[in-house]
Scaffold this motif. Structure first.
Motif, PDB file in Angstrom:
ATOM      1  N   GLU A   1       0.833  -1.208   0.000  1.00  0.00           N
ATOM      2  CA  GLU A   1       0.000   0.000   0.000  1.00  0.00           C
ATOM      3  C   GLU A   1       0.864   1.253   0.000  1.00  0.00           C
ATOM      4  N   ALA A   2       1.964   1.202   0.743  1.00  0.00           N
ATOM      5  CA  ALA A   2       2.868   2.354   0.776  1.00  0.00           C
ATOM      6  C   ALA A   2       3.493   2.583  -0.595  1.00  0.00           C
ATOM      7  N   GLN A   3       3.858   1.460  -1.255  1.00  0.00           N
ATOM      8  CA  GLN A   3       4.446   1.570  -2.590  1.00  0.00           C
ATOM      9  C   GLN A   3       3.438   2.149  -3.581  1.00  0.00           C
ATOM     10  N   ASP A   4       2.170   1.678  -3.515  1.00  0.00           N
ATOM     11  CA  ASP A   4       1.115   2.214  -4.390  1.00  0.00           C
ATOM     12  C   ASP A   4       0.914   3.703  -4.140  1.00  0.00           C
ATOM     13  N   ALA A   5       0.904   4.076  -2.834  1.00  0.00           N
ATOM     14  CA  ALA A   5       0.707   5.478  -2.486  1.00  0.00           C
ATOM     15  C   ALA A   5       1.844   6.339  -3.035  1.00  0.00           C
ATOM     16  N   LYS A   6       3.066   5.814  -2.944  1.00  0.00           N
ATOM     17  CA  LYS A   6       4.224   6.544  -3.455  1.00  0.00           C
ATOM     18  C   LYS A   6       4.134   6.735  -4.962  1.00  0.00           C
ATOM     19  N   GLU A   7       3.720   5.660  -5.671  1.00  0.00           N
ATOM     20  CA  GLU A   7       3.594   5.745  -7.130  1.00  0.00           C
ATOM     21  C   GLU A   7       2.479   6.706  -7.520  1.00  0.00           C
ATOM     22  N   ARG A   8       1.343   6.672  -6.779  1.00  0.00           N
ATOM     23  CA  ARG A   8       0.249   7.608  -7.072  1.00  0.00           C
ATOM     24  C   ARG A   8       0.689   9.043  -6.836  1.00  0.00           C
ATOM     25  N   ALA A   9       1.458   9.257  -5.765  1.00  0.00           N
ATOM     26  CA  ALA A   9       1.935  10.607  -5.456  1.00  0.00           C
ATOM     27  C   ALA A   9       2.859  11.107  -6.560  1.00  0.00           C
ATOM     28  N   ALA A  10       3.726  10.206  -7.057  1.00  0.00           N
ATOM     29  CA  ALA A  10       4.646  10.588  -8.129  1.00  0.00           C
ATOM     30  C   ALA A  10       3.870  10.909  -9.403  1.00  0.00           C
ATOM     31  N   ARG A  11       2.846  10.080  -9.696  1.00  0.00           N
ATOM     32  CA  ARG A  11       2.030  10.322 -10.883  1.00  0.00           C
ATOM     33  C   ARG A  11       1.252  11.636 -10.760  1.00  0.00           C
ATOM     34  N   ASP A  12       0.696  11.867  -9.573  1.00  0.00           N
ATOM     35  CA  ASP A  12      -0.034  13.113  -9.340  1.00  0.00           C
ATOM     36  C   ASP A  12       0.878  14.318  -9.502  1.00  0.00           C
ATOM     37  N   GLU A  13       2.114  14.177  -9.063  1.00  0.00           N
ATOM     38  CA  GLU A  13       3.076  15.277  -9.183  1.00  0.00           C
ATOM     39  C   GLU A  13       3.396  15.555 -10.651  1.00  0.00           C
ATOM     40  N   ARG A  14       3.563  14.462 -11.441  1.00  0.00           N
ATOM     41  CA  ARG A  14       3.844  14.642 -12.866  1.00  0.00           C
ATOM     42  C   ARG A  14       2.654  15.271 -13.579  1.00  0.00           C
ATOM     43  N   GLU A  15       1.438  14.847 -13.220  1.00  0.00           N
ATOM     44  CA  GLU A  15       0.236  15.423 -13.829  1.00  0.00           C
ATOM     45  C   GLU A  15       0.104  16.897 -13.482  1.00  0.00           C
ATOM     46  N   ALA A  16       0.389  17.230 -12.223  1.00  0.00           N
ATOM     47  CA  ALA A  16       0.320  18.629 -11.804  1.00  0.00           C
ATOM     48  C   ALA A  16       1.349  19.471 -12.541  1.00  0.00           C
ATOM     49  N   GLU A  17       2.549  18.918 -12.752  1.00  0.00           N
ATOM     50  CA  GLU A  17       3.596  19.624 -13.480  1.00  0.00           C
ATOM     51  C   GLU A  17       3.201  19.824 -14.936  1.00  0.00           C
ATOM     52  N   TYR A  18       2.586  18.782 -15.516  1.00  0.00           N
ATOM     53  CA  TYR A  18       2.129  18.902 -16.911  1.00  0.00           C
ATOM     54  C   TYR A  18       1.068  19.996 -17.033  1.00  0.00           C
ATOM     55  N   LYS A  19       0.096  19.999 -16.112  1.00  0.00           N
ATOM     56  CA  LYS A  19      -0.968  21.004 -16.155  1.00  0.00           C
ATOM     57  C   LYS A  19      -0.402  22.405 -15.978  1.00  0.00           C
ATOM     58  N   ARG A  20       0.583  22.546 -15.087  1.00  0.00           N
ATOM     59  CA  ARG A  20       1.218  23.856 -14.880  1.00  0.00           C
ATOM     60  C   ARG A  20       1.916  24.313 -16.159  1.00  0.00           C
TER      61      ARG A  20
ATOM     62  N   SER B   1       1.346  23.299 -19.219  1.00  0.00           N
ATOM     63  CA  SER B   1       0.342  23.553 -20.250  1.00  0.00           C
ATOM     64  C   SER B   1      -0.265  24.942 -20.094  1.00  0.00           C
ATOM     65  N   ALA B   2      -0.646  25.290 -18.868  1.00  0.00           N
ATOM     66  CA  ALA B   2      -1.259  26.591 -18.605  1.00  0.00           C
ATOM     67  C   ALA B   2      -0.277  27.726 -18.882  1.00  0.00           C
ATOM     68  N   GLU B   3       0.993  27.551 -18.510  1.00  0.00           N
ATOM     69  CA  GLU B   3       2.006  28.573 -18.746  1.00  0.00           C
ATOM     70  C   GLU B   3       2.239  28.778 -20.244  1.00  0.00           C
TER      71      GLU B   3
END
Length: 215
Positions: free
Chosen positions: A19-38, A40-42
């Motif tokens: 579960e910790a590993q899944d959470a870490k991977e989700r956090a990394a994916r969320d971070e990449r998605e947030a960076e992409y959205k940032r 894109s908007a810029e």
């Protein structure tokens, strides 16, 4: 490792680790998605003023071209004393290597009497015989009387109906076609301006004036 051989404590620890590993991977994916959205908007914010400025520039130049060329059209009509009804006008520089065309796009439109003309034609084709050739003729007429998506006849269909009228030789058909022709009221949709230059090989080359043409 066979999970069945693990103790309850070991299975709980393994579950927690997964579960910790899944959470870490989700956090990394969320971070990449947030960076992409940032990013894109810029990028959009960076391009926005440039595109808006380009659009304003094109609109300004087009308005100037329409104004100046419309003046020339008026002068030409005054000079030759006739309005020729052209849908486009082309002007060229003295050296003959650059030309500009101004014109209008039109869409087919008709006044309310067009329905009477259609009705007369439909009534006329009912009087045709029932042999194979006449049935094919009726089908052709009905196809030409079909409407476009805007609910209008197509002017090209009217010219084809004219040719069929010569074959049918029916007074009601001819009268209906006359009513349709006189009901034609084409509507101007927008004005266009194009520019071309003559290359060293003597061929006219379009000057890209739109986003889809300039690349």
């Amino acid at each position: 490792m066979n999970i069945k051989d693990l103790t309850p404590e070991q299975r709980a620890a393994l579950r927690a680790e997964l579960e910790a590993q899944d959470a870490k991977e989700r956090a990394a994916r969320d971070e990449r998605e947030a960076e992409y959205k940032r990013l894109s908007a810029e990028t959009v914010d960076d391009l926005r003023p440039r595109l808006m400025a380009m659009s304003a520039g094109i609109a300004e130049v087009k308005a100037l071209a329409v104004k100046e060329l419309s003046t020339l059209i008026g002068l030409k009509e005054d000079l030759f004393g006739v309005k020729d009804g052209q849908k486009s006008h082309t002007f060229m520089n003295a050296a003959g290597y650059f030309r500009i065309t101004i014109g209008s796009y039109y869409r087919d439109a008709w006044d309310e009497t067009v329905g009477s003309g259609e009705a007369k034609i439909r009534e006329a084709i009912r009087t045709l015989g029932k042999d194979e050739n006449s049935e094919a003729l009726v089908d052709a007429v009905l196809t030409l009387l079909s409407k476009d998506k805007a609910g209008n006849l197509k002017i090209k269909s009217v010219w084809q109906l004219q040719r069929l009228a010569e074959r049918i030789q029916n007074d009601d058909f001819t009268e209906g076609l006359r009513i349709i022709r006189e009901a034609y009221r084409p509507e101007r949709t927008k004005t266009f301006v194009t520019a071309e230059w003559k290359n060293p090989q003597g061929a006219w080359v379009n000057v890209p004036l739109g986003m889809t043409e300039a690349y």
